[in-house]
Scaffold this motif. Sequence first.
Motif, PDB file in Angstrom:
ATOM      1  N   LEU A 119      -4.848   6.126   7.694  1.00  0.00           N
ATOM      2  CA  LEU A 119      -4.590   7.552   7.939  1.00  0.00           C
ATOM      3  C   LEU A 119      -3.097   7.849   7.925  1.00  0.00           C
ATOM      4  O   LEU A 119      -2.660   8.873   7.395  1.00  0.00           O
ATOM      5  CB  LEU A 119      -5.185   7.970   9.289  1.00  0.00           C
ATOM      6  CG  LEU A 119      -6.710   8.094   9.344  1.00  0.00           C
ATOM      7  CD1 LEU A 119      -7.168   8.391  10.777  1.00  0.00           C
ATOM      8  CD2 LEU A 119      -7.204   9.190   8.402  1.00  0.00           C
ATOM      9  N   TRP A 120      -2.307   6.946   8.512  1.00  0.00           N
ATOM     10  CA  TRP A 120      -0.852   7.137   8.505  1.00  0.00           C
ATOM     11  C   TRP A 120      -0.324   7.182   7.075  1.00  0.00           C
ATOM     12  O   TRP A 120       0.452   8.077   6.716  1.00  0.00           O
ATOM     13  CB  TRP A 120      -0.161   6.032   9.290  1.00  0.00           C
ATOM     14  CG  TRP A 120       1.330   5.994   9.042  1.00  0.00           C
ATOM     15  CD1 TRP A 120       1.999   5.172   8.182  1.00  0.00           C
ATOM     16  CD2 TRP A 120       2.316   6.863   9.617  1.00  0.00           C
ATOM     17  NE1 TRP A 120       3.348   5.448   8.193  1.00  0.00           N
ATOM     18  CE2 TRP A 120       3.565   6.480   9.066  1.00  0.00           C
ATOM     19  CE3 TRP A 120       2.267   7.896  10.546  1.00  0.00           C
ATOM     20  CZ2 TRP A 120       4.752   7.116   9.414  1.00  0.00           C
ATOM     21  CZ3 TRP A 120       3.458   8.536  10.895  1.00  0.00           C
ATOM     22  CH2 TRP A 120       4.679   8.148  10.340  1.00  0.00           C
ATOM     23  N   ILE A 121      -0.723   6.212   6.255  1.00  0.00           N
ATOM     24  CA  ILE A 121      -0.237   6.153   4.878  1.00  0.00           C
ATOM     25  C   ILE A 121      -0.663   7.397   4.104  1.00  0.00           C
ATOM     26  O   ILE A 121       0.102   7.945   3.308  1.00  0.00           O
ATOM     27  CB  ILE A 121      -0.741   4.871   4.183  1.00  0.00           C
ATOM     28  CG1 ILE A 121      -0.098   3.641   4.840  1.00  0.00           C
ATOM     29  CG2 ILE A 121      -0.428   4.893   2.680  1.00  0.00           C
ATOM     30  CD1 ILE A 121      -0.686   2.320   4.390  1.00  0.00           C
TER      31      ILE A 121
ATOM     32  N   THR B 203       0.845  -1.205   0.000  1.00  0.00           N
ATOM     33  CA  THR B 203       0.000   0.000   0.000  1.00  0.00           C
ATOM     34  C   THR B 203       0.872   1.243   0.000  1.00  0.00           C
ATOM     35  O   THR B 203       0.608   2.206  -0.736  1.00  0.00           O
ATOM     36  CB  THR B 203      -0.932   0.005   1.226  1.00  0.00           C
ATOM     37  OG1 THR B 203      -1.635  -1.236   1.303  1.00  0.00           O
ATOM     38  CG2 THR B 203      -1.949   1.131   1.113  1.00  0.00           C
ATOM     39  N   VAL B 204       1.925   1.225   0.811  1.00  0.00           N
ATOM     40  CA  VAL B 204       2.893   2.331   0.826  1.00  0.00           C
ATOM     41  C   VAL B 204       3.562   2.450  -0.537  1.00  0.00           C
ATOM     42  O   VAL B 204       3.744   3.566  -1.053  1.00  0.00           O
ATOM     43  CB  VAL B 204       3.946   2.093   1.935  1.00  0.00           C
ATOM     44  CG1 VAL B 204       5.147   3.024   1.756  1.00  0.00           C
ATOM     45  CG2 VAL B 204       3.323   2.298   3.307  1.00  0.00           C
ATOM     46  N   PHE B 205       3.934   1.327  -1.122  1.00  0.00           N
ATOM     47  CA  PHE B 205       4.547   1.296  -2.450  1.00  0.00           C
ATOM     48  C   PHE B 205       3.636   1.956  -3.481  1.00  0.00           C
ATOM     49  O   PHE B 205       4.086   2.750  -4.322  1.00  0.00           O
ATOM     50  CB  PHE B 205       4.812  -0.160  -2.830  1.00  0.00           C
ATOM     51  CG  PHE B 205       5.403  -0.369  -4.195  1.00  0.00           C
ATOM     52  CD1 PHE B 205       6.675   0.065  -4.496  1.00  0.00           C
ATOM     53  CD2 PHE B 205       4.671  -1.030  -5.185  1.00  0.00           C
ATOM     54  CE1 PHE B 205       7.231  -0.147  -5.755  1.00  0.00           C
ATOM     55  CE2 PHE B 205       5.210  -1.236  -6.441  1.00  0.00           C
ATOM     56  CZ  PHE B 205       6.494  -0.795  -6.732  1.00  0.00           C
ATOM     57  N   SER B 206       2.349   1.667  -3.424  1.00  0.00           N
ATOM     58  CA  SER B 206       1.376   2.244  -4.353  1.00  0.00           C
ATOM     59  C   SER B 206       1.274   3.754  -4.196  1.00  0.00           C
ATOM     60  O   SER B 206       1.376   4.506  -5.175  1.00  0.00           O
ATOM     61  CB  SER B 206      -0.001   1.609  -4.122  1.00  0.00           C
ATOM     62  OG  SER B 206      -1.016   2.324  -4.798  1.00  0.00           O
ATOM     63  N   VAL B 207       1.073   4.197  -2.967  1.00  0.00           N
ATOM     64  CA  VAL B 207       0.884   5.631  -2.707  1.00  0.00           C
ATOM     65  C   VAL B 207       2.156   6.420  -3.000  1.00  0.00           C
ATOM     66  O   VAL B 207       2.108   7.534  -3.537  1.00  0.00           O
ATOM     67  CB  VAL B 207       0.418   5.844  -1.252  1.00  0.00           C
ATOM     68  CG1 VAL B 207       0.413   7.323  -0.888  1.00  0.00           C
ATOM     69  CG2 VAL B 207      -0.984   5.252  -1.059  1.00  0.00           C
ATOM     70  N   MET B 208       3.299   5.841  -2.676  1.00  0.00           N
ATOM     71  CA  MET B 208       4.582   6.494  -2.947  1.00  0.00           C
ATOM     72  C   MET B 208       4.766   6.717  -4.450  1.00  0.00           C
ATOM     73  O   MET B 208       5.159   7.798  -4.896  1.00  0.00           O
ATOM     74  CB  MET B 208       5.721   5.649  -2.392  1.00  0.00           C
ATOM     75  CG  MET B 208       7.070   6.313  -2.428  1.00  0.00           C
ATOM     76  SD  MET B 208       8.334   5.337  -1.570  1.00  0.00           S
ATOM     77  CE  MET B 208       8.638   4.059  -2.798  1.00  0.00           C
TER      78      MET B 208
END
Length: 245
Positions: free
Chosen positions: A138-140, A59-64
């Motif tokens: 929310l953190w992401i 998920t972090v990879f996607s948003v980044m």
Amino acid sequence: MKTFKMQCKTEIIRVLRNRYFVFWSLLMPIIFYYVFTNLVNADVPNKAEWQAHYLMSMTVFSVMGSSMMTLGIRMVQERSQGWSTFIRTTPLSDTVYFAAQMVGQSVIHALSITIIFIAGALINGVSLKAFEWIMSGLWILLASLPFLAIGTLIGLMKKVETAAGISNVLYMVLAVSGGLWMPLDVMPKIMQTIGKWLPSYNFGSGAWEIVRGGMPDWKNILILIAYLVLFMLLSKYIRRKQEAV
């Protein structure tokens, strides 16, 4: 306010129509998630914990990637096509225009987070407490701000090809060295030392801590804030230099 809302809506529609975004920010992270949790690392101990951990990583990879590439490359395209110059001839101010891009991108991030979380629940039956789902989401969303700032830096480049090439390389380097594809623990010591100071690691680390029942460390927060300020100041400085020329 009405103008701002309409511009936000326009930005959201433009991103959703972008096949590049749909492939790299939605399909690829879900495919990677399936492969690394069901084929490559199918027999790891504490499988449920690993599946939740890697769901956060993807998920972090996607948003980044969406922050750096979708936003950055689109800004370069707009400049090269004269759209940014045209905007200055309309009543729409630069502040509203850029703010709408940021807000629109954040709404897209919220959508991406929701879709990938649902995929994790469907693919591997990832089960977290409601608090953990909400807090990790929310953190992401909030911790993506330094990467949006990187996106604005990429958006200052002159050629789309250059922006696409640099953003892709930077995206992959940060993802791998930040422990999003594989834990830092399996990397050489020097990579571990460097990785823990990268924005990508601190971005992912906060989400990993939440799904383990904890909360993001203050070090993660402070490092991300420092990167956000650095990238914003650098972006502002470069933009002023370009306008002066």
